[in-house]
Design a protein around this motif. Structure first.
Motif, short mmCIF file in Angstrom:
data_model
loop_
_atom_site.label_atom_id
_atom_site.label_comp_id
_atom_site.label_asym_id
_atom_site.label_seq_id
_atom_site.Cartn_x
_atom_site.Cartn_y
_atom_site.Cartn_z
N LEU A 183 0.82 -1.21 0.00
CA LEU A 183 0.00 0.00 0.00
C LEU A 183 0.86 1.26 0.00
N ASP A 184 1.87 1.30 0.84
CA ASP A 184 2.69 2.52 0.90
C ASP A 184 3.45 2.76 -0.40
N ALA A 185 3.87 1.68 -1.07
CA ALA A 185 4.61 1.83 -2.32
C ALA A 185 3.71 2.35 -3.44
N VAL A 186 2.51 1.79 -3.53
CA VAL A 186 1.58 2.20 -4.59
C VAL A 186 1.14 3.65 -4.38
N LEU A 187 0.81 4.00 -3.15
CA LEU A 187 0.36 5.37 -2.88
C LEU A 187 1.49 6.38 -3.06
N SER A 188 2.69 6.01 -2.67
CA SER A 188 3.83 6.91 -2.85
C SER A 188 4.01 7.27 -4.32
N THR A 189 3.87 6.27 -5.18
CA THR A 189 4.00 6.49 -6.61
C THR A 189 2.80 7.25 -7.16
N ILE A 202 -1.02 6.82 6.50
CA ILE A 202 -1.69 5.54 6.74
C ILE A 202 -1.83 5.28 8.24
N LYS A 203 -0.74 5.46 8.97
CA LYS A 203 -0.75 5.20 10.42
C LYS A 203 -1.65 6.17 11.17
N ALA A 204 -1.93 7.33 10.56
CA ALA A 204 -2.80 8.32 11.20
C ALA A 204 -4.28 8.06 10.90
N GLY A 205 -4.57 6.99 10.17
CA GLY A 205 -5.96 6.65 9.86
C GLY A 205 -6.57 7.49 8.77
N LYS A 206 -5.74 8.07 7.90
CA LYS A 206 -6.23 8.95 6.85
C LYS A 206 -6.34 8.25 5.49
N VAL A 207 -6.14 6.95 5.48
CA VAL A 207 -6.17 6.20 4.23
C VAL A 207 -7.23 5.11 4.29
N LYS A 208 -7.99 4.99 3.21
CA LYS A 208 -8.98 3.93 3.09
C LYS A 208 -8.64 3.04 1.90
N VAL A 209 -8.81 1.75 2.07
CA VAL A 209 -8.70 0.80 0.97
C VAL A 209 -10.10 0.25 0.73
N ASN A 210 -10.62 0.50 -0.45
CA ASN A 210 -11.98 0.07 -0.77
C ASN A 210 -12.98 0.58 0.25
N PHE A 211 -12.80 1.88 0.62
CA PHE A 211 -13.76 2.61 1.45
C PHE A 211 -13.74 2.19 2.91
N VAL A 213 -11.14 2.16 6.38
CA VAL A 213 -9.89 2.68 6.92
C VAL A 213 -8.93 1.54 7.22
N THR A 214 -7.67 1.73 6.87
CA THR A 214 -6.64 0.76 7.22
C THR A 214 -5.42 1.51 7.73
N GLU A 215 -4.70 0.92 8.67
CA GLU A 215 -3.46 1.48 9.18
C GLU A 215 -2.29 0.55 8.88
N ASN A 216 -2.52 -0.41 7.99
CA ASN A 216 -1.52 -1.40 7.63
C ASN A 216 -0.73 -0.92 6.41
N VAL A 217 0.48 -0.40 6.63
CA VAL A 217 1.26 0.16 5.53
C VAL A 217 1.70 -0.89 4.52
N SER A 218 1.77 -2.15 4.96
CA SER A 218 2.26 -3.21 4.08
C SER A 218 1.15 -4.02 3.44
N LEU A 227 -8.04 3.38 -3.49
CA LEU A 227 -7.29 3.88 -2.35
C LEU A 227 -7.62 5.36 -2.16
N SER A 228 -8.16 5.71 -1.00
CA SER A 228 -8.58 7.09 -0.73
C SER A 228 -7.68 7.68 0.35
N VAL A 229 -7.18 8.88 0.12
CA VAL A 229 -6.29 9.54 1.08
C VAL A 229 -6.86 10.92 1.39
N ARG A 230 -7.19 11.13 2.65
CA ARG A 230 -7.81 12.40 3.05
C ARG A 230 -6.89 13.58 2.69
N GLY A 231 -7.43 14.51 1.93
CA GLY A 231 -6.67 15.69 1.54
C GLY A 231 -5.88 15.56 0.26
#
Length: 257
Positions: A183-189, A202-211, A213-218, A227-231
């Protein structure tokens, strides 16, 4: 092969619910209306129904371009009409000179009324109007209880579905390569942000996978994931197109601000 193998473990509850409804339609030979589903749930339900000749599946969310839609499952003898989806459209009247309404404020207020998310469709906003879609069965409850958004008084007015706003947002397709499907690699790109920055989000709870929330960076991303990222907006994995000679994944991503 179990159908669960094709989806994420956290989607098992919805898979079981949807499978039960499909069997109910088969057993009763009668139509069944579901609540509003997000695009991922629509995809899962479509996969479950597949090419089953005993059940026909259709979606409707109030108008063109909407994201959340109600699902209607029915036997082949049935001819559905728009009214079968039991969808209502509301315009929010509020003091525009003193207040700007945002999607998160409206959704937060609706959810605070104690009604399940599946009872609400899209929230639509442009410079002139603010609308939301909801299930008709909660019409009287909304009329009595939706009186304020934040500290401002509001009123809602039922309007015809023909007046629904058409979302202007479109996915912008881009081709990228990533070192892994984490997740972190795909979003970074996709977001053109540092991996460290993305991990913090991700760790702050600002990322959703398929709507969700996930805090699992891997977490491993899959084809069709949203993949939704607040802001920052959204990234959709339209396709995974194999690997390059340097063993990197080639992805077609959809971007939406």
């Amino acid at each position: 092969m179990s159908i669960y193998q094709h989806f994420r473990p956290e989607e098992k509850e919805f898979i079981d619910q949807a499978s039960g409804i499909v069997e109910q339609v088969k057993g009763t030979y009668a139509p069944k209306l579901m609540g509003f589903l997000d695009p991922r749930e629509q995809f899962i339900l479509s996969s479950i129904v597949g090419k089953d000749s005993e059940v026909i599946l259709a979606f409707f969310g109030g108008g063109d371009g909407v994201e959340r839609k109600r699902a209607l499952l029915y036997p082949d003898y049935y001819s559905p009409e728009e009214a079968d989806y039991q969808i209502a459209l509301y315009k929010i009247r509020y003091p525009k000179k003193f207040l700007t309404l945002e999607h998160r404020q409206i959704l937060g207020t609706l959810m605070s009324l104690g009604i399940q998310r599946e009872k609400f469709g899209d929230i639509l906003i442009n410079d002139e109007s603010v609308q939301f879609v909801a299930a008709k069965e909660i019409d009287s409850y909304l009329a009595v209880n939706l009186e304020k958004i934040g500290n401002s008084s509001v009123t809602i007015e039922p309007i015809p579905l023909t007046s629904i706003l058409v979302p202007k947002e479109q996915w912008q397709e881009e081709t990228h390569t990533v070192s892994s499907l984490r997740l972190d690699a795909v979003l970074s790109t996709g977001l053109n942000q540092s991996r460290q920055k993305v991990q913090t989000l991700i760790k702050a709870g600002k990322v959703k996978v398929n709507f969700k929330v996930t805090e699992n960076v891997s977490a491993e991303c899959r084809e069709s994931d949203v993949l939704s990222v607040r802001g920052f907006g959204r990234v959709k994995i339209i396709s995974i197109d194999g690997k390059t000679k340097k063993d990197k994944y080639r992805l077609t991503l959809g971007m939406k601000k």
